[in-house]
Design a protein around this motif. Structure first.
Motif, PDB file in Angstrom:
ATOM      1  N   PRO A   1       0.682  -1.336   0.271  1.00 27.22           N
ATOM      2  CA  PRO A   1      -0.320   0.026   0.470  1.00 27.22           C
ATOM      3  C   PRO A   1       0.395   1.023  -0.094  1.00 27.22           C
ATOM      4  O   PRO A   1       0.420   2.571  -0.293  1.00 27.22           O
ATOM      5  CB  PRO A   1      -0.747  -0.055   1.380  1.00 27.22           C
ATOM      6  N   LEU A   2       1.945   1.261   0.478  1.00 24.87           N
ATOM      7  CA  LEU A   2       2.884   2.360   0.427  1.00 24.87           C
ATOM      8  C   LEU A   2       3.350   2.143  -0.829  1.00 24.87           C
ATOM      9  O   LEU A   2       3.849   3.625  -1.417  1.00 24.87           O
ATOM     10  CB  LEU A   2       4.464   2.363   1.520  1.00 24.87           C
ATOM     11  N   TYR A   3       4.086   1.845  -1.481  1.00 24.03           N
ATOM     12  CA  TYR A   3       4.071   1.981  -2.559  1.00 24.03           C
ATOM     13  C   TYR A   3       3.190   2.542  -3.571  1.00 24.03           C
ATOM     14  O   TYR A   3       4.200   3.481  -4.487  1.00 24.03           O
ATOM     15  CB  TYR A   3       4.779   0.448  -3.410  1.00 24.03           C
ATOM     16  N   ILE A   4       2.044   2.324  -3.891  1.00 21.86           N
ATOM     17  CA  ILE A   4       0.962   1.766  -4.227  1.00 21.86           C
ATOM     18  C   ILE A   4       0.558   3.738  -4.279  1.00 21.86           C
ATOM     19  O   ILE A   4       0.237   4.537  -5.061  1.00 21.86           O
ATOM     20  CB  ILE A   4      -0.343   1.138  -4.361  1.00 21.86           C
ATOM     21  N   ALA A   5       0.299   4.007  -2.838  1.00 19.78           N
ATOM     22  CA  ALA A   5       0.378   5.410  -2.511  1.00 19.78           C
ATOM     23  C   ALA A   5       1.653   6.240  -2.971  1.00 19.78           C
ATOM     24  O   ALA A   5       1.467   7.810  -3.383  1.00 19.78           O
ATOM     25  CB  ALA A   5       0.661   5.552  -0.903  1.00 19.78           C
ATOM     26  N   SER A   6       2.985   6.098  -3.031  1.00 15.85           N
ATOM     27  CA  SER A   6       3.380   6.761  -3.088  1.00 15.85           C
ATOM     28  C   SER A   6       3.634   7.238  -4.591  1.00 15.85           C
ATOM     29  O   SER A   6       3.983   8.167  -4.778  1.00 15.85           O
ATOM     30  CB  SER A   6       5.046   6.083  -3.165  1.00 15.85           C
TER      31      SER A   6
ATOM     32  N   ALA B   1       9.176   8.369  -2.289  1.00 15.93           N
ATOM     33  CA  ALA B   1       7.942   9.308  -1.663  1.00 15.93           C
ATOM     34  C   ALA B   1       8.206   7.759  -0.916  1.00 15.93           C
ATOM     35  O   ALA B   1       8.354   7.722   0.286  1.00 15.93           O
ATOM     36  CB  ALA B   1       6.914   9.216  -2.103  1.00 15.93           C
ATOM     37  N   PHE B   2       8.578   6.574  -1.595  1.00 14.83           N
ATOM     38  CA  PHE B   2       8.315   5.652  -1.209  1.00 14.83           C
ATOM     39  C   PHE B   2       9.746   5.050  -0.663  1.00 14.83           C
ATOM     40  O   PHE B   2       9.844   4.453   1.314  1.00 14.83           O
ATOM     41  CB  PHE B   2       8.202   4.078  -1.891  1.00 14.83           C
ATOM     42  N   LEU B   3      10.854   6.141  -0.318  1.00 12.35           N
ATOM     43  CA  LEU B   3      12.455   6.037   0.105  1.00 12.35           C
ATOM     44  C   LEU B   3      11.937   6.610   1.593  1.00 12.35           C
ATOM     45  O   LEU B   3      12.075   6.224   2.826  1.00 12.35           O
ATOM     46  CB  LEU B   3      13.706   6.385  -0.424  1.00 12.35           C
ATOM     47  N   MET B   4      11.405   8.078   1.678  1.00  8.31           N
ATOM     48  CA  MET B   4      10.837   8.110   2.871  1.00  8.31           C
ATOM     49  C   MET B   4       9.932   7.667   4.121  1.00  8.31           C
ATOM     50  O   MET B   4      10.400   7.286   5.295  1.00  8.31           O
ATOM     51  CB  MET B   4      10.096   9.639   2.912  1.00  8.31           C
ATOM     52  N   PHE B   5       9.235   7.654   3.452  1.00  8.51           N
ATOM     53  CA  PHE B   5       7.944   5.883   4.172  1.00  8.51           C
ATOM     54  C   PHE B   5       8.613   4.438   5.326  1.00  8.51           C
ATOM     55  O   PHE B   5       9.105   4.964   5.799  1.00  8.51           O
ATOM     56  CB  PHE B   5       6.658   5.328   3.263  1.00  8.51           C
ATOM     57  N   VAL B   6      10.060   4.462   4.526  1.00  9.74           N
ATOM     58  CA  VAL B   6      11.066   3.209   5.054  1.00  9.74           C
ATOM     59  C   VAL B   6      11.859   3.950   5.604  1.00  9.74           C
ATOM     60  O   VAL B   6      12.213   3.232   6.551  1.00  9.74           O
ATOM     61  CB  VAL B   6      11.293   2.585   3.288  1.00  9.74           C
TER      62      VAL B   6
ATOM     63  N   TYR C   1       2.655   7.067  17.057  1.00 10.84           N
ATOM     64  CA  TYR C   1       2.502   6.618  15.883  1.00 10.84           C
ATOM     65  C   TYR C   1       1.148   6.737  15.458  1.00 10.84           C
ATOM     66  O   TYR C   1       1.251   6.578  13.384  1.00 10.84           O
ATOM     67  CB  TYR C   1       2.359   4.871  15.961  1.00 10.84           C
ATOM     68  N   LEU C   2       0.464   7.300  15.260  1.00 10.12           N
ATOM     69  CA  LEU C   2      -0.997   7.900  15.138  1.00 10.12           C
ATOM     70  C   LEU C   2      -0.900   8.963  13.944  1.00 10.12           C
ATOM     71  O   LEU C   2      -1.528   8.955  13.658  1.00 10.12           O
ATOM     72  CB  LEU C   2      -2.085   7.908  15.955  1.00 10.12           C
ATOM     73  N   SER C   3       0.592   9.672  14.815  1.00  8.60           N
ATOM     74  CA  SER C   3       0.816  10.428  13.538  1.00  8.60           C
ATOM     75  C   SER C   3       1.504  10.727  12.555  1.00  8.60           C
ATOM     76  O   SER C   3       2.169  10.871  11.773  1.00  8.60           O
ATOM     77  CB  SER C   3       0.077  11.810  14.997  1.00  8.60           C
ATOM     78  N   TRP C   4       2.707  10.174  13.619  1.00 11.35           N
ATOM     79  CA  TRP C   4       4.365   9.901  12.774  1.00 11.35           C
ATOM     80  C   TRP C   4       3.671   8.820  11.634  1.00 11.35           C
ATOM     81  O   TRP C   4       4.860   9.383  10.628  1.00 11.35           O
ATOM     82  CB  TRP C   4       5.103   8.842  14.176  1.00 11.35           C
ATOM     83  N   PHE C   5       3.231   8.045  11.438  1.00  7.49           N
ATOM     84  CA  PHE C   5       3.022   7.518  10.252  1.00  7.49           C
ATOM     85  C   PHE C   5       2.825   7.589   9.312  1.00  7.49           C
ATOM     86  O   PHE C   5       2.948   7.870   7.294  1.00  7.49           O
ATOM     87  CB  PHE C   5       2.142   6.231  10.435  1.00  7.49           C
ATOM     88  N   MET C   6       2.192   9.354   9.464  1.00  7.05           N
ATOM     89  CA  MET C   6       2.375  10.534   8.183  1.00  7.05           C
ATOM     90  C   MET C   6       3.248  11.665   7.922  1.00  7.05           C
ATOM     91  O   MET C   6       3.341  12.373   7.159  1.00  7.05           O
ATOM     92  CB  MET C   6       1.128  11.247   8.254  1.00  7.05           C
ATOM     93  N   MET C   7       4.397  10.914   8.519  1.00  8.09           N
ATOM     94  CA  MET C   7       5.467  11.867   9.138  1.00  8.09           C
ATOM     95  C   MET C   7       6.128  12.413   6.968  1.00  8.09           C
ATOM     96  O   MET C   7       6.317  13.324   6.746  1.00  8.09           O
ATOM     97  CB  MET C   7       6.720  12.357   9.944  1.00  8.09           C
ATOM     98  N   ALA C   8       6.275  11.324   6.844  1.00  8.00           N
ATOM     99  CA  ALA C   8       7.533  11.463   5.507  1.00  8.00           C
ATOM    100  C   ALA C   8       6.769  11.625   4.095  1.00  8.00           C
ATOM    101  O   ALA C   8       7.466  12.937   3.759  1.00  8.00           O
ATOM    102  CB  ALA C   8       7.590  10.014   4.922  1.00  8.00           C
ATOM    103  N   ILE C   9       4.950  11.993   4.238  1.00  5.53           N
ATOM    104  CA  ILE C   9       4.241  12.865   3.856  1.00  5.53           C
ATOM    105  C   ILE C   9       4.276  13.997   3.276  1.00  5.53           C
ATOM    106  O   ILE C   9       3.902  14.362   2.459  1.00  5.53           O
ATOM    107  CB  ILE C   9       3.366  12.019   2.526  1.00  5.53           C
ATOM    108  N   ILE C  10       4.175  14.098   5.190  1.00  3.46           N
ATOM    109  CA  ILE C  10       4.261  15.745   5.029  1.00  3.46           C
ATOM    110  C   ILE C  10       5.401  16.176   4.744  1.00  3.46           C
ATOM    111  O   ILE C  10       4.927  17.607   3.915  1.00  3.46           O
ATOM    112  CB  ILE C  10       3.419  16.270   7.033  1.00  3.46           C
TER     113      ILE C  10
END
Length: 367
Positions: free
Chosen positions: A122-127, A138-143, A318-327
Motif C-alpha cells: 500500500p505504501l508503494y501504491i500510495a507513493s 516518497a516511498f524511500l521516505m516512508f521506509v 505513531y497515530l500521527s508519525w506514520f504520516m510524517m514522511a508524506i508531510i
C-alpha cells in the motif's frame, strides 16, 4: 526463511542497507537537476528494487519473540487458528478474518509474508499516486521513517492498518475507494479512528492556522496539567480496555528506557509541523489535499502531546508519525521552491533517515 543471518544483527543489517540506499540516492540527487530521463528511470527501477528487498528481507525474517517481540505472539495465535481455534475476542475483526483466511492455505512463513505484502505494497501504491515521476523518493521516505521497521516486524497489525490508511488518503479524489480503505484500516486496528476522525474534521474546519494554534496549545496544556490528560482520556475509554491500559498501566522498564515528558520525541514530532508551516505559510504552497494531510497530522499529534507522559505513549505517537514522511516530502515533489531543489531533496531524505539511524544505534548501545 532467512535463517543464516544471526538474529542479533538482523535489524542492524536492514538499517545499514537503507543507509546505503539513502547515500546512493543523495549522490544521484547531487549529480542531476531532477528532470533528466535517468532520474525517471532511477525512480522506477529503485522503487521496484526497494519493494522487492522489503518483501524478501522483512517477509522472510525468522520468527522471534526476543528480537521482533510481538511476532511470536502472532505466530502462536496463527498456529492455534490453523489447529481449529476460532477467534471470539479479537475486536479488530478485519485482522482476525485475515488470519483465518490465510490459515486455510498458508503456512506460518506464508502468513508473515502476506503481512509484509499488506504492509509494504500500500505504501508503494500510495507513493505512485502521490507523485508520478518521483514516487521512489516518497516511498524511500516512508521506509526511512523512525517507526517503519518496528511496525513491520513487531506491531504488525497496527502497521498494516496505517499503511491501508495512507493508501486511503492517496485516493482522496475517489471518495468511494477512500471510504472503503478507511473502513478496512479501522477493521485491522481500531486506533485508526483517531486519524480518520481528524481527517473528517478537516472537511469542516479548513483554516490551517487554527490547527497550528491548537498544536501549540496542546504543548502548553500538557506541560501545565501533567498526567491529568492520561486519566481523563482513560476514563472516557472509548469502549476500549486497551486504550485505558496503554494510558495508565505501568510500562516494562526494560523496554521503555525513558518515560515522562519526552522533549526529544516532541522535537521529532515538530519537524513536519515546521516543514508544513514553511510550505504553506512562507512559500504559499496551495494544495487542498496537502492542507488536509497537514491538518490531520496536527490534530492527531496534538492528542499524543496531551498524553505524552503515558508509559505507552509511543503507540499514540505513531497515530500521527506514520504520516510524517508524506508531510515533509509531498510539496517538494509538486512545486519548485528552491534552487537546486532536487539536490536538497536528497539531503532532506538523508537528514530524515539520520534520526532513525542514530536512534537505532543508541538502542543497540543501551542493549
Amino acid at each position: 526463511m532467512i535463517d543464516f543471518i544471526p538474529l542479533e544483527y538482523y535489524s542492524t543489517i536492514h538499517y545499514h542497507i537503507i543507509l546505503l540506499i539513502v547515500l546512493f540516492t543523495l549522490l544521484h540527487a547531487l549529480a542531476l537537476k531532477g528532470n533528466e530521463n535517468i532520474v525517471y528511470n532511477y525512480n522506477r527501477i529503485m522503487a521496484l528494487l526497494l519493494l522487492l528487498y522489503l518483501m524478501i528481507y522483512m517477509g522472510l525474517r525468522p520468527v522471534s519473540g526476543k528480537y521482533f517481540v510481538d511476532m511470536a505472539t502472532y505466530a502462536n495465535v496463527y498456529q492455534r487458528i490453523k489447529a481449529g481455534y476460532h477467534l471470539t475476542d479479537l475486536s479488530d475483526f478485519g485482522f482476525g478474518y485475515f488470519m483465518t483466511f490465510c490459515s486455510y492455505f498458508l503456512s506460518e512463513k506464508g502468513f508473515f509474508m502476506a503481512c509484509t505484502l499488506l504492509y509494504v505494497t500500500p505504501l508503494y501504491i500510495a507513493s505512485r499516486r502521490f507523485s508520478k515521476n518521483y514516487y521512489f523518493f516518497a516511498f524511500l521516505m516512508f521506509v526511512a521513517s523512525f517507526s517503519f521497521w518496528a511496525y513491520g516486524v513487531n506491531g504488525i497489525r497496527n502497521g498494516i492498518a496505517t499503511s491501508l490508511l495512507i493508501l486511503a488518503f492517496s485516493y482522496h479524489d475517489r471518495k468511494a475507494i477512500m471510504i472503503i480503505l478507511m473502513l478496512l484500516s479501522v477493521s485491522f486496528h481500531k486506533s485508526m479512528i483517531l486519524p480518520i476522525m481528524a481527517f473528517i474534521i478537516t472537511y469542516f474546519v479548513k483554516n490551517t492556522s487554527l490547527y497550528f494554534i491548537l498544536w501549540m496549545v496542546a504543548i502548553g496544556l500538557s506541560l501545565l496539567m501533567g498526567s491529568f490528560w492520561e486519566s481523563f482520556f482513560a476514563n472516557l475509554g472509548f469502549d476500549d480496555d486497551r486504550l485505558a491500559g496503554y494510558l495508565i498501566k505501568t510500562a516494562n522498564r526494560e523496554k521503555f528506557s525513558s518515560t515522562g515528558f519526552r522533549f526529544d520525541f516532541l522535537i521529532y514530532s515538530a519537524l513536519p509541523v515546521i516543514a508544513g508551516y514553511y510550505y504553506v505559510v512562507k512559500r504559499n504552497f496551495t494544495d487542498s489535499f496537502y492542507n488536509k494531510l497537514l491538518q490531520t497530522y496536527l490534530l492527531a499529534n496534538s492528542f499524543w502531546i496531551m498524553v505524552i507522559r503515558a508509559n505507552f505513549s509511543n503507540r499514540f505517537a505513531y497515530l500521527s508519525w506514520f504520516m510524517m514522511a508524506i508531510i515533509i516530502c509531498y510539496p517538494l515533489l509538486h512545486q519548485a521552491m528552491w534552487k537546486k531543489q532536487f539536490s536538497k531533496l536528497g539531503l532532506i531524505i538523508l537528514l530524515y533517515f539520520s534520526f532513525t539511524y542514530i536512534m537505532h544505534l543508541i538502542y543497540q548501545f543501551k542493549s
